[in-house]
Design an enzyme around this catalytic site. Structure first.
Site, PDB file in Angstrom:
ATOM      1  N   GLU A 107      46.894 -36.325  88.142  1.00 33.63           N
ATOM      2  CA  GLU A 107      46.196 -35.095  87.772  1.00 33.63           C
ATOM      3  C   GLU A 107      46.786 -33.835  88.420  1.00 33.63           C
ATOM      4  O   GLU A 107      46.102 -33.103  89.121  1.00 33.63           O
ATOM      5  CB  GLU A 107      44.710 -35.230  88.142  1.00 33.63           C
TER       6      GLU A 107
HETATM    7  C1  ACM Z   1      42.263 -40.851  89.491  1.00 37.26           C
HETATM    8  O1  ACM Z   1      41.199 -41.336  89.128  1.00 37.26           O
HETATM    9  N1  ACM Z   1      42.457 -39.542  89.443  1.00 37.26           N
HETATM   10  C2  ACM Z   1      43.351 -41.679  89.966  1.00 37.26           C
END
Ligand code: ACM
Length: 724
Positions: A310
């Site tokens: 992310e």
């Molecule tokens: C995640 O759940 N951002 C690895």
């Protein structure tokens, strides 16, 4: 396992014989402490009437394997390695009465006659804990390790840093914990505080709140000494602690203190995620390497996890320095910058003898085949396939069903849900290192709530990770699980186990027999199920479910669990059609969205209808219009048409504006025979399934063209074009 009829009587005069003391001293100490708990004393190693013998044998291929034999005269535990001895002892522990877990001593204990030859399916059997979003005490971590080892899990992945808190002391940067471990209540805390009015388990733990000048601060961190001690403790339970320092994103706890580490020098949030570290700033690598040097010094683990999930790359795309760097190095996209960062940090760790784990997002710009990929984005098609084809080893941690923090994660799915797609290359199966489930704690602020989210789910994960696939059996697991609950009770685990009477339908399309087999599963043991196939509500006079039954043609199955002769909610309704288009080819003028292929081109006419979730691998997703033609392969009398669409407005899944069906005998000239307008408002918040269906008036044709415009410009999800 083979069982006999006799018993071995364990009592205070049982003798312990250990052939090779040196090798297994920690395991023997663990066993003796088990004996003290169970029968009130250590076993004598000098003499006795009956014998438990621990024998070291030649090291086997799998160091975690063991051989346990209990006869009325003797218990023998053989293993080549300490791990194997430990797991044999854990099996013995599970055979001891659960009351020993709370210190209730028995004078004698009968162990059942049996022989077990055992070894795990996977070497990576892990749980995770996010200690950043909410903090968990060292005592809780130790108990967590105890519980994981009781079910033969062997790794704990600690998510030590994130935007919401830095939890590991770094001597070179004391501000990381002095400031970064503390926060005023954030929006997630507010959600918890609000929920705690209904459920006290959502209350923030007072031990992690400090008043400063009248303002409450939430936080905490682990000192290096505490972590070292914890790592050694976990080693005695054969649990490897794997630290994660999440980078270059999820770094706001550090960037808030050192904003110069971001490309724009600002500790701000982007559209979706926080501003990441700047991959073209040498100071960033100095910082990262200094931090990781201390991390490696604390954690002897073979693995270091560097996150890489992310990452919002906007500040990189807007940075003059980053653009210059990309140009000089022939990089086309910011994803490649991310790869550059990941490869550079990995090289540093590898040079220091470590293996590197990353979340699967890291694959976007290409990654080195040495990295271990942790698969979590189950909604992105083919992630494990791509990773193993790139040469990477993969740990399966798909959010659904392995994020125990989400309401989607149900015991049935944890035990049963396929983790790999049907196109996974079987010859690369050995690249799957194992399984892991995660507990993200944004809205899990207390130990009691963490217990409830973890247990008994951990037991399903553990069995799935340890036992061979052929020996996994959901019906047997459901029954055996009940026997574990008293042990969890004795251990003070605040588990939440509320098996529901909800039925989970499975279809088995049999094209030879031109029929669809239906099986019904549930979380309760040996449920009494009645069903109808004509859409009416079942009574105790309806068909009694006794296992798979078959539908030819169309049926509306209605089924429910009956308790004491009474129907219980929820009642399952499932439309099943063995229809004329099953197995017929479908031509797509606009392709499905890559992330939601279902079963590619065959999935609209495979007989398998999508279920409750558009993620279930049956629903096909489109970001374009839905525009396909079914080839019935010969002139066919067409009576009726139906296509089901799903709307879930929250994540942007909408109904088409309308659906139009045209038919043709030659595939060139089409006649429109049916048009159905949408009547579901885009503002409708609840999930809606709508069948766009109507009569085809018995017309003759070979080709059936279906067009449904994507008027909301979001996602269309459709499954099964039913033609009769
Ligand atoms: C995640 O759940 N951002 C690895």
């Amino acid at each position: 396992m083979e069982t006999g009829n006799g018993n071995f009587n364990l009592n205070s005069s049982t003798q312990l014989i250990v052939e090779d003391q040196g090798a297994f001293s920690e395991e023997v100490a663990f066993f003796q402490s088990m004996m003290t708990q169970a029968i009130g004393q250590n076993l004598s190693e000098a003499d006795g009437k009956n014998v438990i013998e621990i024998r070291k044998i030649e090291a086997s291929e799998n160091p975690e394997s063991y051989h346990l034999k209990i006869t009325p005269d003797k218990v023998t535990l053989e293993a080549g390695d300490a791990e194997g001895v430990f797991y044999g002892l854990i099996t013995l522990r599970q055979l001891l009465p659960s009351s020993m877990e709370s210190g209730e001593v028995s004078d004698e204990i009968n162990l059942p006659e049996l022989e077990i030859k055992d070894q795990p399916q996977y070497e990576w059997r892990a749980m995770h804990l996010d200690v950043s979003r909410h903090f968990f005490s060292m005592d809780y971590l130790r108990r967590y390790v105890d519980l994981l080892s009781l079910y033969k899990l062997n790794k704990l992945h600690l998510h030590l840093t994130d935007d919401q808190g830095w939890r590991i002391e770094i001597k070179k940067y004391p501000e990381l914990t002095e400031q970064g471990a503390w926060r005023t209540f954030n929006s997630q805390d507010s959600i918890c505080i609000d929920k705690s009015k209904e459920d006290p388990r959502f209350a923030l733990e007072p031990k992690h709140i400090e008043m400063r000048d009248g303002t409450p601060y939430y936080g905490g961190f682990y000192t290096q000494d505490e972590l070292r001690e914890f790592v050694s403790y976990a080693q005695t339970k054969h649990v490897e602690i794997i630290p994660e320092i999440d980078m270059p994103g999820h770094m706001m706890a550090a960037i808030a203190i050192y904003p110069e580490l971001a490309c724009n020098g600002e500790a701000a949030w982007g559209d979706l995620f926080s501003t990441p570290l700047c991959p073209v700033n040498e100071e960033v690598y100095t910082f990262v390497e200094n931090v990781l040097t201390e991390v490696m010094d604390i954690f002897p683990s073979k693995y270091i996890h560097i996150g890489a999930d992310e990452v919002e790359k906007k500040t990189w795309e807007e940075s003059v320095a980053a653009n210059k760097f990309m140009k000089e190095n022939g990089m086309q996209s910011a994803d490649e910058l991310q790869s550059y960062f990941v490869n550079r940090v990995s090289a540093f760790l590898q040079k220091n003898g470590k293996e590197v784990v990353v979340w699967d997002d890291a694959m976007a710009g290409g990654i080195d085949s040495n990295l271990k990929v942790m698969y979590w984005r189950n909604w992105v098609a083919g992630v494990p396939d791509k990773a193993v084809q790139n040469g990477n080893e993969v740990i399966l941690a798909p959010g659904d069903p392995f994020y125990f923090s989400t309401p989607n994660s149900k015991l049935f799915d944890i035990y049963n849900k396929p983790l790999l797609g049907s196109k996974f290359p079987e010859e690369l199966r050995h690249k799957i290192k194992g399984l892991q489930a995660c507990l993200w704690t944004e809205t899990i602020p207390s130990e009691a709530l963490a217990d409830a989210m973890l247990f008994p789910n951990v037991l399903a994960l553990a069995e799935r990770a340890w036992s061979s696939e052929s020996s996994q059996d959901w019906n047997s697991f459901k029954t055996r699980l009940k026997n574990q609950l008293p042990r969890l009770d004795q251990l003070g685990v605040k588990y939440e186990y509320n098996p529901t009477t909800k039925l989970i339908p499975f279809m088995n399309v049999d094209t030879d027999g031109q029929r669809i087999g239906i099986t019904l599963e549930s979380e309760i043991s040996q449920p009494t199920i009645y069903y109808t196939t004509d859409g009416t509500q079942p009574t105790s006079e309806s068909y009694l479910y006794k296992g798979e039954f078959f539908v030819t043609g169309s049926a509306t199955i209605v089924a429910a669990v009956f308790l004491e002769g009474k129907i219980t909610d929820p009642i399952l309704t499932k439309q099943v059609d063995y229809h004329l288009a099953i197995g017929k080819p479908v031509e797509y003028r606009k392709s499905w969205n890559k992330s939601y292929p279902a079963g590619d081109a065959g999935s609209m006419t495979d007989g398998y209808r999508g279920g409750e979730s558009y993620n279930d691998g049956r629903w096909q997703g489109f970001t374009s219009d839905f525009d396909v033609t079914v080839d019935m392969e010969k002139e066919t009398t067409l009576n009726s048409f139906s296509a089901t669409f799903m709307q879930v407005a929250g994540p942007g899944v909408f109904m088409p504006g309308f659906l139009e069906v045209s038919i043709s005998t030659d595939g060139e000239t089409f006649e429109t025979v049916l048009r159905i307008d949408n009547d579901v408002a885009a503002t409708e918040k609840e999930k809606v399934l709508k069948d766009f269906k109507g009569s085809l008036e018995g017309k003759q044709a070979r080709y059936v063209k279906v067009f449904a415009p994507n008027v909301q410009k979001g996602f269309l999800f459709v499954d099964e074009l039913v033609i009769n």
